[in-house]
Design an enzyme around this catalytic site. Sequence first.
Site, PDB file in Angstrom:
ATOM      1  N   TYR A 180       0.813  -1.222   0.000  1.00 25.23           N
ATOM      2  CA  TYR A 180       0.000   0.000   0.000  1.00 25.23           C
ATOM      3  C   TYR A 180       0.844   1.268   0.000  1.00 25.23           C
ATOM      4  O   TYR A 180       0.315   2.372   0.071  1.00 25.23           O
ATOM      5  CB  TYR A 180      -0.908   0.027   1.236  1.00 25.23           C
ATOM      6  CG  TYR A 180      -2.043  -0.944   1.129  1.00 25.23           C
ATOM      7  CD1 TYR A 180      -1.782  -2.307   1.120  1.00 25.23           C
ATOM      8  CD2 TYR A 180      -3.346  -0.521   1.007  1.00 25.23           C
ATOM      9  CE1 TYR A 180      -2.807  -3.220   0.997  1.00 25.23           C
ATOM     10  CE2 TYR A 180      -4.378  -1.433   0.882  1.00 25.23           C
ATOM     11  CZ  TYR A 180      -4.100  -2.781   0.877  1.00 25.23           C
ATOM     12  OH  TYR A 180      -5.111  -3.681   0.751  1.00 25.23           O
ATOM     13  N   LYS A 182       2.559 -14.165   5.646  1.00 30.01           N
ATOM     14  CA  LYS A 182       2.716 -15.093   4.519  1.00 30.01           C
ATOM     15  C   LYS A 182       4.218 -15.320   4.329  1.00 30.01           C
ATOM     16  O   LYS A 182       4.759 -15.259   3.220  1.00 30.01           O
ATOM     17  CB  LYS A 182       2.059 -14.431   3.282  1.00 30.01           C
ATOM     18  CG  LYS A 182       1.817 -15.317   2.117  1.00 30.01           C
ATOM     19  CD  LYS A 182       0.740 -16.361   2.327  1.00 30.01           C
ATOM     20  CE  LYS A 182       0.789 -17.350   1.183  1.00 30.01           C
ATOM     21  NZ  LYS A 182       0.248 -18.662   1.476  1.00 30.01           N
ATOM     22  N   ASP A 215      -3.280 -17.768   4.772  1.00 29.54           N
ATOM     23  CA  ASP A 215      -4.348 -18.602   4.195  1.00 29.54           C
ATOM     24  C   ASP A 215      -4.930 -19.530   5.258  1.00 29.54           C
ATOM     25  O   ASP A 215      -6.148 -19.712   5.344  1.00 29.54           O
ATOM     26  CB  ASP A 215      -3.869 -19.373   2.956  1.00 29.54           C
ATOM     27  CG  ASP A 215      -2.464 -19.908   3.066  1.00 29.54           C
ATOM     28  OD1 ASP A 215      -1.740 -19.483   3.979  1.00 29.54           O
ATOM     29  OD2 ASP A 215      -2.071 -20.751   2.251  1.00 29.54           O
ATOM     30  N   ASP A 272      -6.305  -6.010   5.363  1.00 28.17           N
ATOM     31  CA  ASP A 272      -7.394  -5.496   4.533  1.00 28.17           C
ATOM     32  C   ASP A 272      -8.382  -6.616   4.234  1.00 28.17           C
ATOM     33  O   ASP A 272      -9.596  -6.490   4.426  1.00 28.17           O
ATOM     34  CB  ASP A 272      -6.793  -4.932   3.230  1.00 28.17           C
ATOM     35  CG  ASP A 272      -7.764  -4.030   2.500  1.00 28.17           C
ATOM     36  OD1 ASP A 272      -8.889  -3.852   2.980  1.00 28.17           O
ATOM     37  OD2 ASP A 272      -7.396  -3.505   1.442  1.00 28.17           O
TER      38      ASP A 272
END
Length: 396
Positions: A148, A215, A263, A287
């Site tokens: 971002y 991640k 995930d 987000d």
Amino acid sequence: MSGIITVGPEGQFIVPESPIIPIIVGDGIGPDIWRATRPILDGAAAKSGHGPIEWLEVAAGQKAMDETGEYLPQTTLDALRKYRVSLKGPLGTPVGGGIRSLNVAIRKELDLYACIRPVKYIPGTPSPVRQPEKINMVIFRENTEDVYAGLEWPAGSPEADELISFVSQKFGACIRPGSSVGLKPMSEFGSKRLIRMAMKWALDKKLPNLTLVHKGNIMKFTEGFFRAWGYELAADEFGPQTVPESEADAGDKRLIIKDRIADNMFMQTLLRPDEYSVLAMPNLNGDYLSDALAAQIGGLGMAPGANVGDGLAVFEATHGTAPKYAGCDMVNPCSLILSGAFMLEFMGWNDAAKLVYQAVAKTIASKIVTYDLARQMDGVAPVATSAFGAAVVERL
Ligand code: NAP
């Protein structure tokens, strides 16, 4: 007498009995939801012996453009900074113009580095999951870094081509010519200050665990380092009060630090949500996950939020301006009402916040709901935004 909120040595807000609080009413449905919200917050403050709050309307968005020729006037930013705690309705993203998003601009200007989203189910709210009452988490999303940061260049631009050729020549990277490219900066400073805020929150509220959502199995030096910095911070700054999950005994009373790959975390929030209390994560994970969790407790219309920095906080409805409903007195004002209650909690007016939460819960339990919830409930007729607000005031 009204006064200005200040900040104490520990970073806590010091709130006068009658604080001045800026309000950005916002665009689109902003005025509809603010009209319903204000009497609830004023009523809760009065009933718990606080206030009155002196609301100071400051302009941003279309209203500011019409009045001042600017979407985000400097006087508004100055007021948000001076008064420290503010409330905000939704702002439309200007089409054309030099500002990518007013919300992002406010976060950047004030360095509001944490987006905090409490996600708690209110009984009676229609939910797509079978046991929504198991959901009670607070998300801390890093607000300033990651993909971002706005560092990206379009395919075919000289910047993209130069970056591609630089990393190919310098680092032997293989990028398909003509690609768009972006950078994903994540710093130790930015990650640790976010995780620190989340850890302090979890410890202050005596919550059982904090999970670093990352991640890092794929993005080893950005997301993987976020995880590593989290464990390092816990050991260095909160050593005696925290314990990594791998070293915790059954019944350990310390704050248990877990980490989950993003995930897997999405799956955990659906299958075993009661095993998680505070989640800290980088910007993009936050987000996605905050809206996915909001869906489980009734959608964005039910989700409160805050953007918080050091000694500064802007509480905001998490949805957008829903332009097709503007002025229709139809939408759900709960996101702004609950953000207002969250603000009262931050100010230390816990009794007033509790009154708001209880009154909203009683209203929904009475099946008094706006169209968005009514359409998911059998045989329930929707009420207007203003009628919902009045019903909450009656139940304070
Ligand atoms: P949106 O305004 O959030 O609306 C999308 C849909 O969500 C609405 O059509 C409505 O669904 C539902 N919804 C939103 N708020 C609701 C409420 N209070 N009660 C009931 N339902 C609600 O998203 P958008 O249409 O993508 O964005 C519109 C503008 O808002 C854009 O300019 C965007 O940039 C801006 N925006 C601002 C913020 C912010 O200020 N924080 C956040 C997001 C977007 P149904 O039509 O199904 O009833």
